[in-house]
Enzyme design. Structure first.
Site, PDB file in Angstrom:
ATOM      1  N   ASP A 263       0.819  -1.222   0.000  1.00 56.74           N
ATOM      2  CA  ASP A 263       0.000   0.000   0.000  1.00 56.74           C
ATOM      3  C   ASP A 263       0.849   1.266   0.000  1.00 56.74           C
ATOM      4  O   ASP A 263       1.993   1.257   0.441  1.00 56.74           O
ATOM      5  CB  ASP A 263      -0.903   0.009   1.236  1.00 56.74           C
ATOM      6  CG  ASP A 263      -0.102   0.020   2.523  1.00 56.74           C
ATOM      7  OD1 ASP A 263      -0.316   0.910   3.356  1.00 56.74           O
ATOM      8  OD2 ASP A 263       0.791  -0.848   2.654  1.00 56.74           O
ATOM      9  N   GLU A 264       0.261   2.348  -0.516  1.00 58.51           N
ATOM     10  CA  GLU A 264       0.801   3.706  -0.358  1.00 58.51           C
ATOM     11  C   GLU A 264       2.265   3.808  -0.745  1.00 58.51           C
ATOM     12  O   GLU A 264       3.069   4.427  -0.049  1.00 58.51           O
ATOM     13  CB  GLU A 264       0.593   4.172   1.090  1.00 58.51           C
ATOM     14  CG  GLU A 264      -0.884   4.248   1.448  1.00 58.51           C
ATOM     15  CD  GLU A 264      -1.127   4.760   2.845  1.00 58.51           C
ATOM     16  OE1 GLU A 264      -2.104   5.502   3.032  1.00 58.51           O
ATOM     17  OE2 GLU A 264      -0.345   4.413   3.756  1.00 58.51           O
ATOM     18  N   ALA A 265       2.628   3.207  -1.874  1.00 50.42           N
ATOM     19  CA  ALA A 265       4.035   3.204  -2.297  1.00 50.42           C
ATOM     20  C   ALA A 265       4.322   4.453  -3.124  1.00 50.42           C
ATOM     21  O   ALA A 265       4.879   4.384  -4.227  1.00 50.42           O
ATOM     22  CB  ALA A 265       4.351   1.938  -3.076  1.00 50.42           C
TER      23      ALA A 265
END
Ligand code: IFG
Length: 466
Positions: free
Chosen positions: A277-279
Site C-alpha cells: 500500500d501507499e508506495a
C-alpha cells in the site's frame, strides 16, 4: 431470558420451540463424542459420559457449520468438524441467560464467507502476547476466524527475523512506534505461541510484512536497504508514503526472501500478507518490478499472497488475494484481478476501518475516510461494493484497526466494539437475515457480557443500551 434470535452474527435458520427451554446448572454435564472433547471444554462445563449437553461430530456441510437443538431434556450439538462445534459454543454462550437458561428451539447455521477477519496494527503501537490473546478471546465470540497482524511499518518492526536481528534490536526497541511510545516485538517463540492460541480457537493468523513502502523502520535498522546505503532518521510521526525499498538492488531481494522464508516457516496458516500500500515513493515501473519478483517468493515458501489492492497493478498469481481498502467506488486493478481468477478480501475504509472516529469529536481515531458510526459499519454489502467484484469473487471481509492513535488494549477494544460485530454479521449471515433494528437490539442485549468481562466498548447513541 435470552431469545433464540439474540445471536450475533444472525444464524441462517432459527426455529424457536415454546416450553423447550433448558437450564444449565452446577450439575449439568457435557457428553463429548469422539474428537469433540477439546472444543466442548470451551463451554466450561465438566465432561461426563451421561451428560445431557451432547457434542458430536457428524453430518455434512462446511467445517464451520453446526446444528444446535435445545430441548427441555438437554442440548444437542452436531457439526461436521471441530470448527463447527466451536461456533456452536459461541452461540450457546450468547443464548445463556444470567440464570443459565437457554431458550428452546433449533438453530442450523453456516457462514456466508470463509474469511471473516480483523487486522491489528502492532507496528504503530505494540501490543503484547497477552493483550493479543485477550483480543482473540473477545473476537471469537462473533465467529471471527482470521487475525491479520500488521507486523512492520515506518515506525517499528515487531517480529524478530533471525537473519536480520537489527530489525527488532534497533526498530523494535524503546523509542519506536508513534511518538516513540511503542517498545516491543515478538520473538519467534512469542509469535508461535500466538499462532497456537489462535488456532486452538479456530483463528488463522495472517502475518503482514508491508513493502515496498512503509519500510522506514527496516531501513533505519539496515541502511544497506536504502538507495545510497547511508543511515536515515528514525521516524515516529504518522506520515505515510515517504519510504521505499530499492527495486533495482539485489540486497532488497535477499532481504525480502529471507523475511518471507522465516515468516512463512513460523506461519502454519495459508496466507502471507506482503502489504503493497501507499508506495508513493516507489516509481510505478519500480513497483511493478518489485511485485513481479516478490509475489513468486510467497508461493515458493508455500503461502498464498495477500496484499493491499494496489498490488493488482501487476498480473497476479491466481492464488493471490487483493485486499481492497480504499473509499473509491471502483478499482480497475481489483476488477482485472477478479477477471483473471483472484478472490478479494473486502475492507473498504469508509465502512470497515475501526480506526475511523465514531463521530467528529471522538477522542480516538482518524477521520480521513469519514466517521464510521455503528450504523455505517453495518449498512453495506461487500457484494455490492465494487463493479466487477461480485459475491463469488469474495473470499470475505476484514475490519482493519490501525493503531496510530491507540495506546492501550482498552483503546483497541473501544474502537473494535460494537463495530466489529457488525462486520462479523456481514461476513457470516445471509443478507436476508440482516436487519439494522434487530442488530442494534442484539448489541444492547450482548453488551453486559463486555461489562462483565471488563472489555471496553463505545456506548454509541445508535443503540438503546439496557
Ligand atoms: N492507510 C495506511 C495505513 C494507516 C491507515 C490509517 C492502509 C492499507 C491509512 N494503509 O490503510 O498504514 O495509516 O487509517
Amino acid at each position: 431470558m435470552r431469545r433464540l434470535d439474540d445471536v450475533i452474527p444472525a444464524p441462517v435458520s432459527v426455529t424457536p420451540a415454546d416450553g423447550a427451554d433448558f437450564t444449565i446448572t452446577a450439575d449439568t454435564r457435557v457428553q463429548a463424542g469422539p474428537g469433540a472433547a477439546e472444543v466442548a471444554a470451551f463451554l466450561g462445563l465438566p465432561l461426563s459420559e451421561d451428560g445431557v449437553v451432547r457434542f458430536a461430530l457428524g453430518g455434512d456441510g462446511p467445517d464451520e457449520s453446526y446444528e444446535l437443538d435445545i430441548t427441555a431434556g438437554g442440548v444437542a450439538v452436531t457439526a461436521p468438524a471441530p470448527a463447527g462445534l466451536f461456533n456452536a459454543v459461541q452461540t450457546i454462550k450468547q443464548l445463556r441467560g444470567d440464570d443459565g437458561t437457554l431458550p428452546g428451539g433449533r438453530i442450523a447455521d453456516r457462514p456466508r464467507f470463509a474469511y471473516r477477519g480483523v487486522m491489528l496494527d502492532v507496528a504503530r503501537h505494540f501490543f503484547t502476547v497477552d493483550e493479543v490473546k485477550a483480543y482473540i478471546d473477545a473476537i471469537v465470540a462473533f465467529k471471527i476466524n482470521h487475525l491479520h497482524l500488521h507486523l512492520s511499518d515506518d515506525q517499528g518492526w515487531r517480529l524478530e527475523i533471525a537473519g536480520w536481528p537489527r530489525l527488532t534490536e534497533v526498530s523494535g526497541q524503546s523509542g519506536t512506534g508513534v511518538d516513540g511510545e511503542g517498545p516491543g516485538f515478538y520473538t519467534g517463540d512469542h509469535y508461535t505461541e500466538l499462532v497456537r492460541y489462535a488456532a486452538e480457537r479456530f483463528v488463522t493468523i495472517v502475518p503482514e510484512i508491508d513493502m515496498p513502502g512503509h519500510v522506514n523502520a527496516a531501513q533505519f535498522a539496515y541502511p544497506s536497504l536504502t538507495a545510497d546505503g547511508q543511515p536515515i532518521a528514525q521516524r515516529t510521526d504518522t506520515e505515510v508514503g515517504y519510504s521505499s525499498l530499492v527495486a533495482g538492488s539485489e540486497t532488497t531481494y535477499a532481504f525480502v526472501e529471507d523475511v518471507i522464508r522465516e515468516v512463512a516457516a513460523l506461519t502454519p496458516g495459508p496466507f502471507l500478507h506482503i502489504g503493497g500500500d501507499e508506495a508513493q515513493a516507489t516509481a510505478a515501473e519500480d513497483y511493478r518490478t518489485f511485485m513481479t519478483r516478490v509475489l513468486p517468493l510467497v508461493g515458493k515458501y508455500g503461502k498464498r499472497a495477500v496484499g493491499w489492492h494496489e498490488m493488482a497493478a501487476v498480473d497476479l498469481p491466481d492464488t493471490a488475494v487483493p485486499q481492497f481498502w480504499r473509499t473509491e467506488a471502483a478499482d480497475e486493478g481489483t476488477a482485472r484481478a477478479v477477471a483473471s481468477g483472484s478472490q478479494v478480501i473486502m475492507s473498504p475504509a469508509d465502512r470497515t476501518y475501526l480506526d475511523m472516529k465514531y463521530d467528529p469529536d471522538f477522542r480516538l481515531g482518524l477521520d480521513w475516510a469519514g466517521c464510521v458510526e455503528l450504523d455505517r459499519a453495518y449498512d453495506w454489502d461487500p457484494a455490492d461494493r465494487l463493479p466487477g467484484v461480485p459475491e463469488h469473487a469474495l473470499l470475505g471481509v476484514e475490519a482493519a484497526l490501525w493503531s496510530e492513535t491507540l495506546r492501550s488494549l482498552a483503546d483497541v477494544q473501544t474502537m473494535t466494539f460494537p463495530r466489529l460485530p457488525a462486520i462479523a454479521e456481514i461476513g457470516w449471515s445471509p443478507r436476508s437475515a440482516r436487519d439494522w433494528q434487530s442488530f442494534r437490539r442484539r448489541v444492547a442485549t450482548y453488551a453486559p457480557r463486555w461489562q462483565e468481562a471488563g472489555i471496553a466498548f463505545h456506548r454509541t447513541p445508535t443503540v438503546d443500551w439496557v
